[in-house]
Scaffold this motif. Structure first.
Motif, PDB file in Angstrom:
ATOM      1  N   TYR A  47       0.804  -1.221   0.000  1.00 18.54           N
ATOM      2  CA  TYR A  47       0.000   0.000   0.000  1.00 18.54           C
ATOM      3  C   TYR A  47       0.840   1.276   0.000  1.00 18.54           C
ATOM      4  O   TYR A  47       0.321   2.350  -0.244  1.00 18.54           O
ATOM      5  CB  TYR A  47      -0.905   0.045   1.235  1.00 18.54           C
ATOM      6  CG  TYR A  47      -2.035  -0.935   1.210  1.00 18.54           C
ATOM      7  CD1 TYR A  47      -3.220  -0.627   0.557  1.00 18.54           C
ATOM      8  CD2 TYR A  47      -1.933  -2.154   1.843  1.00 18.54           C
ATOM      9  CE1 TYR A  47      -4.271  -1.526   0.540  1.00 18.54           C
ATOM     10  CE2 TYR A  47      -2.966  -3.054   1.837  1.00 18.54           C
ATOM     11  CZ  TYR A  47      -4.139  -2.730   1.179  1.00 18.54           C
ATOM     12  OH  TYR A  47      -5.178  -3.614   1.167  1.00 18.54           O
ATOM     13  N   LEU A  66      -6.015   1.471   4.012  1.00 19.01           N
ATOM     14  CA  LEU A  66      -5.942   0.182   3.344  1.00 19.01           C
ATOM     15  C   LEU A  66      -7.223  -0.052   2.550  1.00 19.01           C
ATOM     16  O   LEU A  66      -8.241  -0.406   3.115  1.00 19.01           O
ATOM     17  CB  LEU A  66      -5.756  -0.954   4.350  1.00 19.01           C
ATOM     18  CG  LEU A  66      -4.644  -0.777   5.381  1.00 19.01           C
ATOM     19  CD1 LEU A  66      -4.536  -2.025   6.218  1.00 19.01           C
ATOM     20  CD2 LEU A  66      -3.334  -0.490   4.699  1.00 19.01           C
ATOM     21  N   ALA A  67      -7.161   0.161   1.246  1.00 18.75           N
ATOM     22  CA  ALA A  67      -8.353  -0.012   0.416  1.00 18.75           C
ATOM     23  C   ALA A  67      -8.141  -1.141  -0.565  1.00 18.75           C
ATOM     24  O   ALA A  67      -7.102  -1.775  -0.585  1.00 18.75           O
ATOM     25  CB  ALA A  67      -8.667   1.294  -0.319  1.00 18.75           C
ATOM     26  N   GLY A  68      -9.143  -1.401  -1.382  1.00 17.53           N
ATOM     27  CA  GLY A  68      -8.997  -2.392  -2.454  1.00 17.53           C
ATOM     28  C   GLY A  68      -9.599  -3.718  -2.091  1.00 17.53           C
ATOM     29  O   GLY A  68      -9.826  -4.024  -0.925  1.00 17.53           O
ATOM     30  N   PRO A  79      -4.229  -6.705  -2.234  1.00 19.60           N
ATOM     31  CA  PRO A  79      -4.510  -5.626  -1.270  1.00 19.60           C
ATOM     32  C   PRO A  79      -5.681  -5.930  -0.336  1.00 19.60           C
ATOM     33  O   PRO A  79      -5.550  -5.784   0.876  1.00 19.60           O
ATOM     34  CB  PRO A  79      -4.816  -4.440  -2.182  1.00 19.60           C
ATOM     35  CG  PRO A  79      -4.037  -4.708  -3.406  1.00 19.60           C
ATOM     36  CD  PRO A  79      -4.012  -6.195  -3.591  1.00 19.60           C
ATOM     37  N   GLY A  80      -6.822  -6.363  -0.877  1.00 13.95           N
ATOM     38  CA  GLY A  80      -7.976  -6.625  -0.012  1.00 13.95           C
ATOM     39  C   GLY A  80      -7.691  -7.708   1.000  1.00 13.95           C
ATOM     40  O   GLY A  80      -8.053  -7.617   2.173  1.00 13.95           O
ATOM     41  N   ARG A  95      -5.632  -6.404   3.942  1.00 13.37           N
ATOM     42  CA  ARG A  95      -6.393  -5.602   4.905  1.00 13.37           C
ATOM     43  C   ARG A  95      -7.208  -6.503   5.830  1.00 13.37           C
ATOM     44  O   ARG A  95      -7.215  -6.337   7.044  1.00 13.37           O
ATOM     45  CB  ARG A  95      -7.323  -4.635   4.167  1.00 13.37           C
ATOM     46  CG  ARG A  95      -8.112  -3.755   5.123  1.00 13.37           C
ATOM     47  CD  ARG A  95      -9.210  -3.003   4.427  1.00 13.37           C
ATOM     48  NE  ARG A  95     -10.145  -3.916   3.823  1.00 13.37           N
ATOM     49  CZ  ARG A  95     -10.482  -3.881   2.541  1.00 13.37           C
ATOM     50  NH1 ARG A  95      -9.966  -2.972   1.754  1.00 13.37           N
ATOM     51  NH2 ARG A  95     -11.339  -4.757   2.057  1.00 13.37           N
TER      52      ARG A  95
END
Lengths: 110, 500
Positions: A97, A105-107, B158-159, B162
């Motif tokens: 990121y 923190l996206a996506g 990325p997801g 997170r």
């Protein structure tokens, strides 16, 4: 003496909670490791802080309780592994990121 | 039927498999072959183990003393009918997920220890079911957690990252509380062996009750976080949505059930001194979990997300069975667990097939899949209707037994909410059906053959239909398990020897 240890546990928990509520992942990781230190100290006094002989057949009573030490040893190893994983995870998040702030923190949403 | 020493294989077997797989992680055929052989072998062994326990009826408890140290001091494994049923269930889902993974796991993931991590996960889950000691329960929880962390983060999208961060932080906080409450428990009771704790609680009730009730509630917080009950379920939908379908199926089917099993075990064996407080609280949490989970499911627009919220709702029914705390209700909770886990895992695998066929699981982006693949729609219907409790599928009998047990002791309010939850479950399953399978053909169709993906799903749906046609078999298993857990003296006598 137990009172001192209990106070230390309280302070560690307080600092840990403060750090876990921060935005930056590395602080969260440090907070989690403070939590695990507090838990290990709690295990240490769970058998009572007493002086005594090693719990062997050849020595005489009073013995110290050997179980908490075994528990702490296991708990330390586990928390070491968990902290190592969490640190690497935080590092990877920083790489992917470009930031380790949790609210950036996206996506991955569809 | 099988010698008692073999029960240790449910923990050692997966470790050996994982070590072999990790050593030759670039060897494709070896990875698939050993994974399949190990999961099938353990599955067969677990079925044999359960059958050999059932032959003994209520006395069917196998106790393994590691290093032959006597019970309250040494490490013990205890296999009763409840824990062996859970192991059989885990291995069934394990086989289906491995079979499904053979075709769906990316080469890069496979080379980065997908299968070894999966077997470590199975080892942690089986260990948590079989241990007879609260500290070892903690250790096995950590083992399954670290394997699940690594599996969730595999690929580093990325997801995924997170959600892994959230999952890691929540679970590590819960683990810390687990450890703290273990230390307080050891301080007050002087033991962490479950049978010894149960014995001490039963014989010294009166003096220690306040601390013990507080401890029961802290343990409920810890296990409730892992099991995702109200109000601790907020972390669940994200992490279960992100990974590949095979993993979602195992996580959604089994991982939260480890928390439910821990509640089941501790609140039937140890913390049964004050049911007016603890078990009433379980009932209230159960209906809230049930309703809020299904409301969450109704408001989602993605197949996998709807299924994730459903996990929460169904956990409510299991907790309801534990909270009612009659032998009938406990048997009902166990009977509920099996078809529901089978249905949930097969639905996640079906979502994976939908993803393979169309590239997405969003309800608005796909439609009319039933004309693309009729077998897939039939499998979905069977699993979904079972989950919603439509006779003659297995889910109907499970809801029926739990709710009947509630009627018997006059808890009509909870029964009513349970029925409402079932109705809303049906509504959200129909929402998936309407969005994904029914109507006009919309969305992309990838030119992939779906047939290789079916064996795992067919295996699970076969069991759902089988239980629906012959519910008596599973019901007698559930009754034997309930007769063991509703009378803690059986468990205590098996572990500590006959006491008077």
């Amino acid at each position: 003496m137990e009172f001192v240890i209990i106070s230390v546990i309280g302070v560690l928990f307080g600092c840990g909670t403060y750090l876990i509520l921060q935005r930056h992942l590395l602080r969260v990781v440090v907070g989690l490791s403070l939590y695990s230190h507090a838990a290990n100290l709690a295990l240490m006094i769970s058998g009572g802080l007493e002086r005594g002989n090693p719990p062997l057949l050849t020595t005489e009573a009073p013995y110290v309780d050997p179980l908490p030490q075994a528990l702490i040893l296991t708990a330390i190893v586990i928390s070491f592994g968990m902290t190592a994983f969490a640190t690497v995870l935080a590092f990877r998040v920083r790489q992917v990121y470009g930031s380790d702030a949790v609210d950036e923190l996206a996506g991955g949403e569809e | 039927m099988i010698p008692p020493d073999l029960f240790v294989l449910f923990i050692i077997g997966p470790v050996v498999a994982a070590a072999l797989l990790a050593a030759f992680h670039k060897w494709d055929i070896f990875q698939r072959g050993v994974s399949l052989a190990a999961s099938l072998g353990l599955w067969g062994l677990s079925v044999a183990g359960l059958l050999s326990l059932l032959q003994e009826g209520q006395q069917g408890i196998v106790v393994l003393r590691m290093g032959n140290w006597a019970a309250p001091y040494g490490i013990i494994l205890v296999a009763d009918v409840l824990s062996m049923t859970m192991v059989v269930l885990t291995m069934t889902i394990g086989v289906a997920v491995v079979v499904f993974s053979l075709r769906t796991v990316e080469q890069a993931h496979q080379e980065h220890f997908y299968y070894p991590l999966f077997f470590i996960l199975i080892m942690g889950v089986n260990g948590a079911f079989l241990t007879g000691d609260l500290f070892n329960l903690f250790v096995f929880f950590e083992i399954l957690l670290i394997a699940s962390f690594a599996l969730l983060a595999l690929g580093s999208q990325p997801g995924q990252l997170r959600e892994t961060v959230k999952y890691v932080v929540i679970n590590l906080i819960a683990s810390t509380f687990f450890l703290i409450s273990l230390s307080v428990l050891y301080r007050t009771m002087g033991t962490l062996n479950m049978a010894d704790l149960a014995y001490k609680v039963q014989t010294t009730s009166g003096e220690l009750d306040p601390t013990l009730t507080i401890l029961a509630l802290v343990f409920l917080f810890v296990f409730g976080t892992k099991a995702a009950i109200f109000p601790l379920y907020f972390w669940l939908p994200g992490p279960y949505f992100q990974p590949s379908a095979g993993l979602s199926a195992f996580f959604g089917g089994i991982l939260t059930k480890v928390g439910v099993y821990a509640i089941f075990r501790t609140f039937t064996l140890i913390f049964r001194h004050d049911p007016a407080l603890t078990h009433e609280l379980l009932l209230i949490l159960a209906v809230l979990t049930m309703l809020l989970g299904v409301f969450g499911a109704l408001s989602q627009m993605d197949m996998k997300r709807i299924l994730s919220y459903h996990i929460i709702s169904q956990i409510g029914y299991l907790i309801l069975g534990i909270g009612l705390f009659t032998p009938q209700a406990l048997a009902g909770a166990l009977f509920y667990m099996v078809p529901y886990v089978l249905a949930k895992s097969s639905l996640f695998l079906i979502a994976g097939v939908v993803q393979e066929a169309t590239g997405t699981t969003h309800l608005k982006a796909v439609g009319g899949l039933q004309s693309h693949s009729i077998p897939l729609s039939i499998l979905f219907l069977l699993a979904a209707l079972s989950l919603a409790g439509i006779p003659p599928l297995a889910g109907f009998f499970s809801k029926f037994i739990v709710l009947q047990a509630g009627m018997e002791i006059g808890r009509y309010g909870y029964v009513g909410i349970g029925l409402l939850g079932g109705l809303l479950t049906l509504a959200s399953m129909l929402k998936i059906w309407n969005g994904v399978f029914w109507g006009e053909e919309t969305g992309d169709r990838r030119p992939v053959s779906l047939w290789p993906l079916f064996p795992g799903i067919v295996l699970l749906v076969f069991f759902i239909v089988g239980i629906g046609l012959f519910p008596g078999i599973l019901y007698s298993v559930a009754q034997t398990a309930a007769s063991q857990v509703s009378d803690p003296h059986v468990y205590i006598a098996a572990v500590l020897g006959p006491k008077e």
